[in-house]
Design a protein around this motif. Structure first.
Motif, PDB file in Angstrom:
ATOM      1  N   THR A  79     -13.064   2.116   3.880  1.00  0.00           N
ATOM      2  CA  THR A  79     -12.275   3.347   4.408  1.00  0.00           C
ATOM      3  C   THR A  79     -11.133   3.632   3.506  1.00  0.00           C
ATOM      4  O   THR A  79     -10.644   4.715   3.117  1.00  0.00           O
ATOM      5  CB  THR A  79     -11.985   3.451   5.832  1.00  0.00           C
ATOM      6  OG1 THR A  79     -13.129   3.167   6.327  1.00  0.00           O
ATOM      7  CG2 THR A  79     -11.188   4.589   6.245  1.00  0.00           C
ATOM      8  N   MET A 167     -15.556  11.316   3.224  1.00  0.00           N
ATOM      9  CA  MET A 167     -14.056  11.572   3.209  1.00  0.00           C
ATOM     10  C   MET A 167     -13.313  12.872   2.341  1.00  0.00           C
ATOM     11  O   MET A 167     -12.555  13.387   3.077  1.00  0.00           O
ATOM     12  CB  MET A 167     -13.384  10.206   2.702  1.00  0.00           C
ATOM     13  CG  MET A 167     -11.963  10.106   2.553  1.00  0.00           C
ATOM     14  SD  MET A 167     -11.164  10.125   4.259  1.00  0.00           S
ATOM     15  CE  MET A 167     -11.679   8.347   4.764  1.00  0.00           C
ATOM     16  N   SER A 213     -12.534   9.313   8.164  1.00  0.00           N
ATOM     17  CA  SER A 213     -12.651   7.956   8.324  1.00  0.00           C
ATOM     18  C   SER A 213     -13.494   7.406   9.390  1.00  0.00           C
ATOM     19  O   SER A 213     -14.189   5.998   9.380  1.00  0.00           O
ATOM     20  CB  SER A 213     -10.972   7.181   8.619  1.00  0.00           C
ATOM     21  OG  SER A 213     -10.870   7.508  10.030  1.00  0.00           O
ATOM     22  N   THR A 216     -16.924   7.233   7.486  1.00  0.00           N
ATOM     23  CA  THR A 216     -16.707   5.959   6.355  1.00  0.00           C
ATOM     24  C   THR A 216     -16.931   4.448   7.102  1.00  0.00           C
ATOM     25  O   THR A 216     -17.616   3.608   6.921  1.00  0.00           O
ATOM     26  CB  THR A 216     -15.583   5.824   5.641  1.00  0.00           C
ATOM     27  OG1 THR A 216     -14.446   6.014   6.205  1.00  0.00           O
ATOM     28  CG2 THR A 216     -15.636   7.230   4.317  1.00  0.00           C
ATOM     29  N   PHE A 217     -16.121   4.380   8.039  1.00  0.00           N
ATOM     30  CA  PHE A 217     -15.936   3.321   8.898  1.00  0.00           C
ATOM     31  C   PHE A 217     -17.228   2.996   9.697  1.00  0.00           C
ATOM     32  O   PHE A 217     -17.720   1.737   9.499  1.00  0.00           O
ATOM     33  CB  PHE A 217     -14.511   3.414   9.899  1.00  0.00           C
ATOM     34  CG  PHE A 217     -14.455   2.208  10.668  1.00  0.00           C
ATOM     35  CD1 PHE A 217     -13.896   0.850   9.870  1.00  0.00           C
ATOM     36  CD2 PHE A 217     -14.516   1.953  11.897  1.00  0.00           C
ATOM     37  CE1 PHE A 217     -13.583  -0.226  10.561  1.00  0.00           C
ATOM     38  CE2 PHE A 217     -14.444   0.727  12.670  1.00  0.00           C
ATOM     39  CZ  PHE A 217     -13.832  -0.084  12.008  1.00  0.00           C
TER      40      PHE A 217
END
Lengths: 282, 262
Positions: A79, A167, A213, A216-217
């Motif tokens: 991230t 992102m 995020s 992505t996380f």
């Protein structure tokens, strides 16, 4: 009119939300229950007797703690990497180009996201392999070859690559919304470019980064395919433990218990991201 | 650092990141035409022979068929559910819309393994055998949001005066919906369906948990890469999958763009 109209809305909403409630919330509910079930060691059948054994094993066995730490650690690292990589590209697309070029660049950024995930992972096996693309170029340049294939470094690199568009997109949206007059005003008041970046642009971009995020996380956290294909012996994620426990000889209740960790972590992360305005853009 | 230097630095960084995003895709595309059966760079020569042998492979064909069936059925279901959700949410308060959107997004925002094992437990507990049906149910669940967001975005831009005009002319709400709203939403629904198809056609994580003995194309690729078998065919299939998912995405973008210009 009012009441009748809402009755109409409600009727339309029943099929989609009914579907989600039964198949998605229903699934999560069963998952929660099955984390407290066990497998009969003789028959291999799932026994619906309540037990905390799964959690006891998870908390006492250091292997699982390491796997959990690795999963969360790499997801955080990915991230952060994606935030750094996304900035210049998002800034250029949001504020430096005309509408035609912008549309083209937006499509180019979204393109990898919509093309096959497996193909994109596979690409990195071709690039990082011993006789791969990268080593050939390094060799041509007179540099020593690399051997990061099947390591956690490769895993970090490939994950960062895979989810970067997640992102870039929300960051573009956040940067686009900053009025140019605000930046001019800050400049007029004597702020240096780096002060403008730090005190005006960065705070206004936080909701975009928070929104990006989450994806992505969460997506990194819940993967097992990438660790399997580009990671090495010490690259197991929570997902890999879950995966290997589903199937003929597996232990689904144990896998369910471990996967609940992901649910807790992601839910917690969403609450934090919400405070940073991750959901304000929708 | 002065302004123009800073500009050059930003542009350079941006282009480098863009190259990082796109070059790996090019590598995959090139390998599909590799004549060799080992994977070494630079490729040993151009050839289409692996396309021929891949197309003749029964395993690949049946996996392709299953993927098309699953993606097709899931897309159809998701188009109905997603459109209904968008129509039903339209006009409700923004708090409710936000909560509803969040709920619809959960299946793709949550970690894939979690959704996968949850559905696996659900189907097992309900006594449903894993087959095409369970795959379609799972895929529909995470595809619905794609259609929903497309239709919702279109609805937001739709002028309410059009519907009012129709009703002033004596159309019932239902007639107004059928003759005004639905045709205007057609493009958004279509582009949402194309994206949903691409999403389903490519999905691997949830599929492993809900497929049972069925092998979709991504599952075939996954297995082949993992075992290091049929690598030349993997190159070709990966190329084909990318082509198949890109076509609907580009078409979907075009449809969405032209719909927003109307």
């Amino acid at each position: 009119m009012g009441l009748r109209r809402y009755a109409g809305n409600l009727a339309l909403l029943v099929p989609p939300f009914g579907w989600l409630t039964v198949f998605y919330l229903g699934s999560l509910f069963i998952l929660l229950l099955s984390a407290f079930w066990q497998v009969d060691s003789m028959t291999g059948e799932i026994v619906h007797d309540w037990t905390l054994d799964n959690f006891r094993v998870l908390f006492s066995d250091v292997t699982y703690r390491i796997v959990a730490q690795r999963t969360i650690g790499i997801a955080v690292l990915v991230t952060l990497t994606d935030i750094v990589l996304a900035w210049p590209l998002a800034w250029v697309i949001a504020r430096k180009v005309g509408p035609r070029l912008k549309l083209l660049l937006l499509v180019l950024v979204a393109l990898p996201l919509w093309s096959s995930m497996l193909a994109r992972i596979y690409a990195w096996r071709l690039i990082l392999g011993h006789d791969g693309v990268l080593n050939w170029f390094l060799h041509e340049a007179g540099l020593p070859g690399q051997s990061i294939a099947f390591t956690n470094v490769a895993l970090w690199l490939v994950f960062s690559y895979l989810w970067l568009p997640f992102m870039v997109m929300p960051l573009i949206a956040a940067l686009e919304r900053i009025p140019a007059s605000l930046l001019d005003a800050a400049g007029d008041m004597g702020a240096t470019p780096s002060q403008v970046l730090r005190t005006v642009i960065l705070p206004l971009a936080v909701p975009g980064m928070a929104a990006g995020s989450i994806f992505t996380f969460a997506v990194t956290l819940g993967d097992y395919v990438t660790p399997m294909l580009v990671g090495g012996a010490g690259s197991d994620f929570v997902g890999n433990v879950v995966y290997s426990n589903v199937g003929v000889s597996g232990n689904v209740p144990f896998a369910a218990a471990f996967s609940l960790l992901l649910l807790v972590v992601v839910a917690g992360y969403m609450l934090v991201a919400r405070r940073f305005g991750a959901f304000d853009g929708t | 650092m002065n302004g123009s230097l800073r500009n050059i630095a930003v542009w350079t960084a941006a282009l480098a990141v863009l190259a990082f995003l796109l070059l790996p895709l090019c590598v995959v595309l090139i390998y599909a035409f590799d004549a060799a059966s080992v994977q070494v760079w630079p490729i040993r020569g151009l050839s289409l022979k692996w396309f021929v042998s891949t197309w003749a492979d029964e395993e690949v064909r049946s996996a392709l068929l299953i993927s098309v069936e699953v993606a097709g059925l899931a897309t159809l279901l998701a188009s109905v559910l997603g459109t209904l959700a968008a129509l039903g949410m339209n006009g409700l308060s923004s708090r409710i819309v936000q909560a509803g959107s969040f709920f619809l997004t959960l299946p793709i925002a949550m970690p894939g393994v979690l959704t996968g094992i949850a559905m696996n437990s659900f189907f097992t507990t309900c006594g449903l055998p894993f087959n095409l049906v369970t795959l379609v149910i799972a895929h529909t669940t995470f595809c619905t949001v794609v259609v929903y967001s497309n239709v919702m975005a279109r609805l937001r831009r739709l002028s309410p005066t059009l519907l009012e005009a129709a009703q002033d002319m004596g159309a019932t709400p239902f007639q107004g919906f059928l003759t005004v709203t639905l045709p205007l939403l057609g493009g958004a629904i279509m582009s949402g369906m194309l994206l949903a198809f691409a999403l389903s056609f490519d999905e691997v994580i949830v599929s492993t948990f809900t497929a049972g003995s069925e092998t979709t194309l991504p599952l075939w690729i996954f297995g082949a890469i993992r075992l290091g078998q049929h690598m030349p065919e993997v190159n070709v299939v990966v190329f084909a999958v990318m082509a198949v998912t890109l076509v609907p995405v580009v078409m979907g973008q075009k449809l969405a763009a032209s719909a927003s210009r109307e």
